[in-house]
Design a protein around this motif. Sequence first.
Motif, PDB file in Angstrom:
ATOM      1  N   GLN A 169       0.924  -1.203   0.060  1.00  0.00           N
ATOM      2  CA  GLN A 169      -0.029  -0.108   0.133  1.00  0.00           C
ATOM      3  C   GLN A 169       0.836   1.155  -0.108  1.00  0.00           C
ATOM      4  O   GLN A 169       1.841   1.330   0.786  1.00  0.00           O
ATOM      5  N   LEU A 170       0.633   2.273  -0.745  1.00  0.00           N
ATOM      6  CA  LEU A 170       1.137   3.382  -0.968  1.00  0.00           C
ATOM      7  C   LEU A 170       0.970   4.425   0.057  1.00  0.00           C
ATOM      8  O   LEU A 170       1.333   5.668   0.028  1.00  0.00           O
ATOM      9  N   GLN A 171      -0.390   4.220   0.924  1.00  0.00           N
ATOM     10  CA  GLN A 171      -0.723   5.335   1.856  1.00  0.00           C
ATOM     11  C   GLN A 171      -1.308   6.610   1.010  1.00  0.00           C
ATOM     12  O   GLN A 171      -0.667   7.921   1.427  1.00  0.00           O
ATOM     13  N   LEU A 172      -1.995   6.492  -0.020  1.00  0.00           N
ATOM     14  CA  LEU A 172      -2.490   7.537  -0.550  1.00  0.00           C
ATOM     15  C   LEU A 172      -3.385   8.456   0.044  1.00  0.00           C
ATOM     16  O   LEU A 172      -4.192   8.010   0.811  1.00  0.00           O
ATOM     17  N   VAL A 173      -3.111   9.872  -0.130  1.00  0.00           N
ATOM     18  CA  VAL A 173      -4.174  10.697   0.495  1.00  0.00           C
ATOM     19  C   VAL A 173      -4.547  11.754  -0.494  1.00  0.00           C
ATOM     20  O   VAL A 173      -3.723  12.424  -1.168  1.00  0.00           O
ATOM     21  N   GLU A 174      -5.969  11.999  -0.724  1.00  0.00           N
ATOM     22  CA  GLU A 174      -6.416  13.091  -1.561  1.00  0.00           C
ATOM     23  C   GLU A 174      -6.651  14.379  -0.811  1.00  0.00           C
ATOM     24  O   GLU A 174      -7.259  14.054   0.578  1.00  0.00           O
ATOM     25  N   SER A 175      -6.744  15.327  -1.316  1.00  0.00           N
ATOM     26  CA  SER A 175      -6.976  16.451  -0.761  1.00  0.00           C
ATOM     27  C   SER A 175      -7.402  17.587  -1.834  1.00  0.00           C
ATOM     28  O   SER A 175      -7.256  17.259  -3.037  1.00  0.00           O
ATOM     29  N   GLY A 176      -8.282  18.750  -1.205  1.00  0.00           N
ATOM     30  CA  GLY A 176      -8.344  19.584  -2.088  1.00  0.00           C
ATOM     31  C   GLY A 176      -9.835  19.886  -2.657  1.00  0.00           C
ATOM     32  O   GLY A 176     -10.246  20.572  -3.541  1.00  0.00           O
ATOM     33  N   GLY A 177     -10.696  18.770  -1.988  1.00  0.00           N
ATOM     34  CA  GLY A 177     -12.082  19.003  -2.293  1.00  0.00           C
ATOM     35  C   GLY A 177     -12.923  20.119  -1.655  1.00  0.00           C
ATOM     36  O   GLY A 177     -12.259  20.684  -0.846  1.00  0.00           O
ATOM     37  N   GLY A 178     -13.854  20.108  -1.900  1.00  0.00           N
ATOM     38  CA  GLY A 178     -14.970  21.426  -1.168  1.00  0.00           C
ATOM     39  C   GLY A 178     -15.868  21.636  -2.048  1.00  0.00           C
ATOM     40  O   GLY A 178     -16.512  20.920  -2.795  1.00  0.00           O
ATOM     41  N   LEU A 179     -16.481  22.681  -1.668  1.00  0.00           N
ATOM     42  CA  LEU A 179     -17.744  23.232  -2.245  1.00  0.00           C
ATOM     43  C   LEU A 179     -17.315  24.307  -3.302  1.00  0.00           C
ATOM     44  O   LEU A 179     -16.740  25.378  -2.841  1.00  0.00           O
ATOM     45  N   VAL A 180     -18.057  24.302  -4.387  1.00  0.00           N
ATOM     46  CA  VAL A 180     -17.831  25.322  -5.417  1.00  0.00           C
ATOM     47  C   VAL A 180     -18.831  25.364  -6.331  1.00  0.00           C
ATOM     48  O   VAL A 180     -19.804  24.677  -6.345  1.00  0.00           O
ATOM     49  N   GLN A 181     -19.000  26.833  -6.540  1.00  0.00           N
ATOM     50  CA  GLN A 181     -20.292  27.110  -7.732  1.00  0.00           C
ATOM     51  C   GLN A 181     -19.851  26.541  -9.124  1.00  0.00           C
ATOM     52  O   GLN A 181     -18.681  26.437  -9.544  1.00  0.00           O
ATOM     53  N   PRO A 182     -21.064  26.550  -9.900  1.00  0.00           N
ATOM     54  CA  PRO A 182     -20.948  25.838 -11.089  1.00  0.00           C
ATOM     55  C   PRO A 182     -20.098  26.973 -11.825  1.00  0.00           C
ATOM     56  O   PRO A 182     -20.317  28.145 -11.785  1.00  0.00           O
ATOM     57  N   GLY A 183     -19.071  26.248 -12.645  1.00  0.00           N
ATOM     58  CA  GLY A 183     -18.040  26.933 -13.462  1.00  0.00           C
ATOM     59  C   GLY A 183     -16.961  27.608 -12.763  1.00  0.00           C
ATOM     60  O   GLY A 183     -15.954  27.758 -13.315  1.00  0.00           O
ATOM     61  N   GLY A 184     -16.739  27.091 -11.482  1.00  0.00           N
ATOM     62  CA  GLY A 184     -15.579  27.265 -10.915  1.00  0.00           C
ATOM     63  C   GLY A 184     -14.342  26.042 -11.133  1.00  0.00           C
ATOM     64  O   GLY A 184     -14.819  25.310 -11.709  1.00  0.00           O
ATOM     65  N   SER A 185     -13.589  26.194 -10.220  1.00  0.00           N
ATOM     66  CA  SER A 185     -12.494  25.298 -10.356  1.00  0.00           C
ATOM     67  C   SER A 185     -11.859  24.576  -9.035  1.00  0.00           C
ATOM     68  O   SER A 185     -12.028  25.268  -8.142  1.00  0.00           O
ATOM     69  N   LEU A 186     -11.534  23.531  -9.002  1.00  0.00           N
ATOM     70  CA  LEU A 186     -10.815  22.868  -8.175  1.00  0.00           C
ATOM     71  C   LEU A 186      -9.366  22.237  -8.482  1.00  0.00           C
ATOM     72  O   LEU A 186      -9.383  21.641  -9.694  1.00  0.00           O
ATOM     73  N   ARG A 187      -8.510  22.161  -7.377  1.00  0.00           N
ATOM     74  CA  ARG A 187      -7.476  21.287  -8.018  1.00  0.00           C
ATOM     75  C   ARG A 187      -7.293  20.193  -6.793  1.00  0.00           C
ATOM     76  O   ARG A 187      -7.128  20.688  -5.584  1.00  0.00           O
ATOM     77  N   LEU A 188      -7.448  18.821  -6.970  1.00  0.00           N
ATOM     78  CA  LEU A 188      -7.091  17.781  -6.368  1.00  0.00           C
ATOM     79  C   LEU A 188      -5.780  17.601  -6.038  1.00  0.00           C
ATOM     80  O   LEU A 188      -5.118  17.343  -7.267  1.00  0.00           O
ATOM     81  N   SER A 189      -5.394  16.972  -5.023  1.00  0.00           N
ATOM     82  CA  SER A 189      -4.214  16.336  -4.881  1.00  0.00           C
ATOM     83  C   SER A 189      -4.070  14.969  -4.517  1.00  0.00           C
ATOM     84  O   SER A 189      -5.026  14.586  -3.675  1.00  0.00           O
ATOM     85  N   CYS A 190      -3.172  14.010  -4.912  1.00  0.00           N
ATOM     86  CA  CYS A 190      -3.110  12.870  -4.699  1.00  0.00           C
ATOM     87  C   CYS A 190      -1.726  12.553  -4.078  1.00  0.00           C
ATOM     88  O   CYS A 190      -0.877  12.849  -5.280  1.00  0.00           O
ATOM     89  N   ALA A 191      -1.343  12.184  -2.831  1.00  0.00           N
ATOM     90  CA  ALA A 191       0.005  12.326  -2.286  1.00  0.00           C
ATOM     91  C   ALA A 191       0.301  11.100  -1.520  1.00  0.00           C
ATOM     92  O   ALA A 191      -0.648  10.507  -1.087  1.00  0.00           O
ATOM     93  N   SER A 192       1.572  10.873  -1.382  1.00  0.00           N
ATOM     94  CA  SER A 192       2.067   9.696  -0.677  1.00  0.00           C
ATOM     95  C   SER A 192       3.123  10.391   0.233  1.00  0.00           C
ATOM     96  O   SER A 192       3.924  10.786  -0.259  1.00  0.00           O
ATOM     97  N   SER A 193       2.909  10.240   1.405  1.00  0.00           N
ATOM     98  CA  SER A 193       4.217  10.685   2.295  1.00  0.00           C
ATOM     99  C   SER A 193       5.326   9.927   2.486  1.00  0.00           C
ATOM    100  O   SER A 193       6.377  10.216   2.722  1.00  0.00           O
ATOM    101  N   LYS A 194       5.387   8.680   2.095  1.00  0.00           N
ATOM    102  CA  LYS A 194       6.455   7.838   2.181  1.00  0.00           C
ATOM    103  C   LYS A 194       6.571   7.132   0.887  1.00  0.00           C
ATOM    104  O   LYS A 194       8.125   6.940   0.709  1.00  0.00           O
ATOM    105  N   TYR A 195       6.072   7.301  -0.462  1.00  0.00           N
ATOM    106  CA  TYR A 195       6.686   6.745  -1.483  1.00  0.00           C
ATOM    107  C   TYR A 195       6.774   7.809  -2.654  1.00  0.00           C
ATOM    108  O   TYR A 195       5.882   8.665  -2.537  1.00  0.00           O
ATOM    109  N   THR A 196       7.394   7.498  -3.773  1.00  0.00           N
ATOM    110  CA  THR A 196       7.287   8.271  -4.963  1.00  0.00           C
ATOM    111  C   THR A 196       6.336   7.476  -5.841  1.00  0.00           C
ATOM    112  O   THR A 196       6.340   6.496  -5.648  1.00  0.00           O
TER     113      THR A 196
END
Length: 123
Positions: free
Chosen positions: A1-28
């Motif tokens: 297991q790579l211990q993946l963690v997503e972040s960056g979600g939230g509430l946004v209005q239609p037409g807006g933008s978000l950037r989600l991240s997927c990261a592992s603190s231990k592995y490349t």
Amino acid sequence: QLQLVESGGGLVQPGGSLRLSCASSKYTLESYAIGWFRQAPGKEREPVLCISSTGVDTYYADSVKGRFTISRGNGAKSVYLQMNSLKPEDTGVYFCAADTFYCSDNAGDYFSWGQGTQVTVSS
């Protein structure tokens, strides 16, 4: 297991933008294909977009073409999902997952998953 963690979600209005991240603190992540899946309320999890270990992008959801892009971060520990022109139908929990080398639209091919991040597109 790579211990993946997503972040960056939230509430946004239609037409807006978000950037989600997927990261592992231990592995490349550079040696893995990283896929983004989403699950809307009451629906099955669906593949959205994936980047292979060689940097090839594969779109699985036609509805996101021209609006979503995937990229790898510097240091190879993160993968980003840039979401522009968001629509209410993009609402759901977004998961990242790792597969060996190649992308797949089959969730069963991915061996490591994050816990998901909620994206809500609403006015």
